[in-house]
Design a protein around this motif. Structure first.
Motif, short mmCIF file in Angstrom:
data_model
loop_
_atom_site.label_atom_id
_atom_site.label_comp_id
_atom_site.label_asym_id
_atom_site.label_seq_id
_atom_site.Cartn_x
_atom_site.Cartn_y
_atom_site.Cartn_z
N LEU A 87 0.82 -1.21 0.00
CA LEU A 87 0.00 0.00 0.00
C LEU A 87 0.86 1.26 0.00
CD1 LEU A 87 -2.75 1.45 0.26
CD2 LEU A 87 -2.51 1.23 2.75
N ILE A 88 2.00 1.23 0.69
CA ILE A 88 2.84 2.43 0.80
C ILE A 88 4.24 2.23 0.24
CG2 ILE A 88 1.58 3.27 2.83
CD1 ILE A 88 4.00 2.34 4.51
N THR A 89 4.55 1.05 -0.30
CA THR A 89 5.94 0.69 -0.64
C THR A 89 6.10 0.41 -2.12
OG1 THR A 89 6.15 -0.35 1.55
CG2 THR A 89 7.85 -0.86 -0.07
N ARG A 90 7.22 0.90 -2.68
CA ARG A 90 7.64 0.51 -4.01
C ARG A 90 9.10 0.08 -3.93
NH1 ARG A 90 3.08 0.47 -4.43
NH2 ARG A 90 1.70 1.25 -6.08
N GLN A 91 9.39 -1.10 -4.49
CA GLN A 91 10.75 -1.63 -4.46
C GLN A 91 11.46 -1.37 -5.78
OE1 GLN A 91 11.36 -5.90 -3.53
NE2 GLN A 91 13.02 -5.80 -5.03
N LEU A 92 12.72 -0.98 -5.70
CA LEU A 92 13.57 -0.86 -6.89
C LEU A 92 14.06 -2.25 -7.28
CD1 LEU A 92 15.65 2.27 -5.80
CD2 LEU A 92 13.47 2.20 -7.02
N THR A 93 14.15 -2.54 -8.56
CA THR A 93 14.44 -3.91 -8.99
C THR A 93 15.67 -4.07 -9.87
OG1 THR A 93 12.94 -3.64 -10.87
CG2 THR A 93 12.01 -4.60 -8.84
N VAL A 94 16.17 -2.99 -10.47
CA VAL A 94 17.32 -3.10 -11.37
C VAL A 94 18.57 -2.68 -10.61
CG1 VAL A 94 18.37 -2.36 -13.55
CG2 VAL A 94 15.87 -2.58 -13.36
N GLN A 95 19.57 -3.57 -10.55
CA GLN A 95 20.78 -3.23 -9.82
C GLN A 95 21.95 -3.01 -10.78
OE1 GLN A 95 23.83 -4.86 -9.10
NE2 GLN A 95 23.42 -6.69 -10.35
N TYR A 96 22.80 -2.04 -10.42
CA TYR A 96 23.89 -1.58 -11.28
C TYR A 96 25.27 -1.86 -10.70
CZ TYR A 96 20.14 1.08 -13.49
OH TYR A 96 18.98 1.45 -14.13
N ARG A 97 25.37 -2.75 -9.74
CA ARG A 97 26.64 -2.96 -9.05
C ARG A 97 27.36 -4.22 -9.48
NH1 ARG A 97 25.96 -2.91 -2.88
NH2 ARG A 97 25.85 -0.67 -3.30
N MET A 98 26.66 -5.37 -9.48
CA MET A 98 27.38 -6.64 -9.44
C MET A 98 26.98 -7.62 -10.52
SD MET A 98 25.49 -7.78 -5.91
CE MET A 98 24.45 -6.35 -5.59
N HIS A 99 27.88 -8.55 -10.75
CA HIS A 99 27.65 -9.68 -11.65
C HIS A 99 26.40 -10.45 -11.19
CE1 HIS A 99 28.35 -13.58 -13.61
NE2 HIS A 99 29.32 -13.03 -14.32
N ASP A 100 25.67 -11.00 -12.14
CA ASP A 100 24.44 -11.73 -11.81
C ASP A 100 24.66 -12.83 -10.78
OD1 ASP A 100 22.76 -10.22 -13.30
OD2 ASP A 100 22.32 -11.73 -14.81
N HIS A 101 25.78 -13.55 -10.89
CA HIS A 101 26.02 -14.67 -9.97
C HIS A 101 26.29 -14.18 -8.55
CE1 HIS A 101 27.21 -17.65 -13.41
NE2 HIS A 101 25.95 -17.24 -13.47
N ILE A 102 26.82 -12.96 -8.41
CA ILE A 102 26.99 -12.38 -7.08
C ILE A 102 25.64 -11.91 -6.54
CG2 ILE A 102 28.13 -10.54 -5.76
CD1 ILE A 102 30.37 -10.58 -7.85
N MET A 103 24.79 -11.43 -7.42
CA MET A 103 23.49 -10.89 -7.03
C MET A 103 22.46 -11.95 -6.69
SD MET A 103 20.82 -8.88 -9.55
CE MET A 103 20.49 -10.43 -10.43
N ASP A 104 22.43 -13.05 -7.45
CA ASP A 104 21.27 -13.95 -7.45
C ASP A 104 20.97 -14.57 -6.09
OD1 ASP A 104 20.57 -13.51 -10.05
OD2 ASP A 104 21.67 -15.23 -10.86
N PHE A 105 22.01 -14.93 -5.31
CA PHE A 105 21.74 -15.58 -4.03
C PHE A 105 20.96 -14.64 -3.10
CE2 PHE A 105 22.82 -16.58 0.41
CZ PHE A 105 22.34 -17.88 0.47
N SER A 106 21.42 -13.40 -2.97
CA SER A 106 20.71 -12.45 -2.12
C SER A 106 19.33 -12.14 -2.68
CB SER A 106 21.52 -11.15 -1.99
OG SER A 106 22.62 -11.35 -1.11
#
Length: 630
Positions: free
Chosen positions: A421-440
């Motif tokens: 109702l009050i929240t919007r999440q950002l979804t595109v990340q600009y920092r890391m390789h996909d394999h570093i990102m995917d677990f988190s």
């Protein structure tokens, strides 16, 4: 809050009672045997002391004294010397600069972190004011607390109005590689601007949360809003300030100038008042008043001396009062000329007078206790919170206080209370390789994160000067120390843990990265325990290598990160590694290469670490310590 205050006081008393000159620095809250290398006057007459070790060949040991930390400066060797309060205003590997109000004499000095009772008193005052507030503040209190009325129905829900898509900025603020804000950032900003009461921007690692907050502020200013932008730490506030200045927003930084990054001090209220066109009149009035006081205090035996002195004192007081009145007018002029005021959440309320704001923004809101958030919220018409409740929570020492919810931020509670109702999440990340990102992404964000095309597959071997080899071509590596007898140790005072054998392996991997052509400045080593950080710093050969705790790396990133998990025991005890939010921070600091070192026999009984081990194995990135043996 009272429980937390008691816990802080008890911890400091215990540490002072137990510590010796040999062990005092292990906590990271004390520096011993310092001498003054440089003294200068600045910051509105405050004294700046640059202190180094008496043995000038030594760097300072690892410590928690950041810019803005309140400290006590104690002259030595006088055992009865009174500690002088100050603020850390700069720091480096070998020196620390402390700002104090008065000159301090002494041959040597100790520096101790101090309890910030001023901020706690401001929190108490804010809670008292909010609890009895009527009008708009009372309405916001009901919404934020989700209070129930007599019929057991929740009071009014947060409201939203239609809002057009945000205007594309010709020169975007975003530091992301994209040419413009991505769809999730635009939607979050549009949604926040449409809030009539309260909105949240949820920014997972690398998704450009602060970029989105700054663009929200810029858009709100263009709509005619005045904004109070806050964050719980001075570092986070300075980050906001720097981005807002780059965006062309008229902004003033409030707070002690010593707590502000040096390159930004020209934008502080103190500096702007000092350079105001009418500031010279204030100085002249003070000079005249001082001269009249001196004249009145001078010895004179003339017949009319008493009456003359009385008149000089009266004139001096009048000049001083005029100076203060003009000074207040200058402060008001500076504050009113800004579209945005930046400050920590524990802002000095008196400075703002009766000002209210169209928006109060709290960045890094999940690192602030709820009581601290209420200080700026007293002046809000509408509220934007931004942060990530899946990363570090507020730091709370008292276990009873934490058990009663004191370590749960306002933002986390509101996400649980109102959700989408009050929240919007950002979804595109600009920092890391996909394999570093995917677990988190899977563990904390329901698999919603997507790597931008510019970062999804980038590895170390693509950097100029880095050799192209299997070690630099892969983004992940886990080294399992199970069975190698790399047992953890407890420090003598029992305050922290270390694992020297694991530390040697960490430094070996750092050496391999440097040998492959990656500069030490592009590498970070993260350890969950201060004792391991100290051991690594003592044994590391590369001065530019950054070694710190998880807390020290919140919001930071490096090309390569090596994590040492430290815990290795037969009981399977993992201590505060069980708070997986801390590990989420550590695992998401690397851009191109993530190396984790730990004992699977100790960690594997925990479901989170079992899943982590499975993840590395699934990506053919799991290795044993035996493969590292020469």
């Amino acid at each position: 809050m009272q429980l937390e205050a008691q816990a802080e006081a008890q911890r400091m008393a215990e540490r002072r009672q137990l510590r010796t000159r040999k062990t005092a620095e292990r906590t990271g809250e004390t520096l011993l045997d310092l001498v003054i290398e440089e003294h200068q006057t600045g910051l509105n007459g405050r004294h700046l002391f640059t202190l180094v070790k008496r043995n000038r060949t030594l760097d300072l040991p690892w410590n928690r004294l950041r810019v803005g930390s309140p400290v006590l400066l104690t002259p030595l060797p006088d055992d009865n010397a009174k500690p002088h309060p100050g603020v850390v205003s700069a720091r480096s590997f070998r020196s620390i600069q402390v700002a104090v109000d008065n000159w301090i004499a002494g041959e040597r000095f100790d520096v101790d972190m101090a309890v910030d009772e001023v901020s706690r008193n401001r929190e108490r005052a804010a809670l008292a004011a909010v609890s009895s507030a009527k009008g708009r503040l009372g309405e916001l209190r009901q919404i934020i607390l989700g209070s129930m009325d007599e019929t057991n129905h929740r009071n009014r829900q947060p409201r939203f109005k239609p809002h057009a898509p945000i205007a594309e900025h010709e020169h975007p603020v975003a530091d992301a590689p994209a040419a413009h804000l991505n769809a999730s950032q635009q939607e979050a900003i549009r949604f926040a601007l449409s809030a009539e009461d309260l909105a949240i921007i949820h920014g997972p690692p690398g998704t450009g949360k602060t970029t989105s907050v700054v663009e929200f502020i810029r858009q709100a200013v263009e709509e005619g809003s005045r904004i109070l932008a806050t964050a719980p730490s001075n570092t986070a506030v300075d980050n906001l300030l720097e981005r807002l200045l780059a965006a062309g927003v008229r902004v003033v930084r409030l707070g002690h100038p010593a707590r502000v990054t040096e390159r930004l001090r020209d934008h502080t209220l103190d500096a702007l008042v000092e350079t105001h066109e009418h500031a010279r009149w204030v100085k002249e009035l003070y000079r005249t008043a001082e001269a009249l006081f001196k004249k009145a205090d001078s010895d004179s035996r003339s017949r009319n001396a008493y009456a003359a002195k009385q008149e000089w004192r009266r004139e001096a007081k009048q000049h001083k009062a005029d100076a203060r009145r003009l000074e207040r007018d200058i402060v008001a002029d500076v504050l009113d000329s800004a579209d945005v005021l930046c400050a920590t959440t524990t802002i000095d309320e008196d400075l703002l007078g009766d000002r209210t704001f169209d928006w109060v923004v709290v960045d890094e809101a999940c690192q602030s206790t709820e009581s601290a958030c209420w200080i700026p919220l007293q002046r809000a018409n509408r509220v934007l919170l931004a942060g990530d409740h899946c990363q570090l929570p507020p730091t709370v020492l008292s276990k009873p206080a934490a058990a009663q919810g004191y370590d749960r931020s306002m933002m986390q509670r509101l996400v649980e209370l109102y959700g989408p109702l009050i929240t919007r999440q950002l979804t595109v990340q600009y920092r890391m390789h996909d394999h570093i990102m995917d677990f988190s992404s899977e563990q904390f964000y329901d698999g919603t994160l997507v790597g931008d095309e510019t970062v999804r597959t980038r590895t170390l071997n693509e950097l100029v000067g880095v050799e192209d080899a299997p070690f630099t071509q892969t983004p992940l590596e886990y080294i399992d120390t199970a069975g190698a007898d790399y047992d953890e140790r407890q420090e003598e005072d029992g305050l922290s843990r270390l694992n020297p054998e694991e530390g040697r392996l960490v430094l070996k991997k750092v050496d391999a990265l440097i040998a492959a052509g990656l500069p030490a400045a592009d590498i970070a080593v993260i350890a969950p325990y201060a004792a391991q950080v100290r051991w690594l710093r003592q044994h590391a050969e590369h001065r530019d290598l950054e070694i710190d705790t998880v807390d020290g790396f919140q919001g930071r990133e490096k090309e390569a990160v090596v994590i040492t998990l430290v815990r290795s025991n037969r009981q399977g005890e993992i201590g505060f590694l069980a708070d997986t939010r801390r590990m989420n921070v550590a695992l998401t600091r690397a851009r191109r290469k993530l190396i984790v070192i730990g004992d699977s026999a100790t960690l594997g009984a925990n479901p989170f670490y079992a899943a982590l081990l499975d993840y590395f194995q699934a990506h053919d990135a799991y290795h044993t310590v035996w493969e590292e043996m020469d």
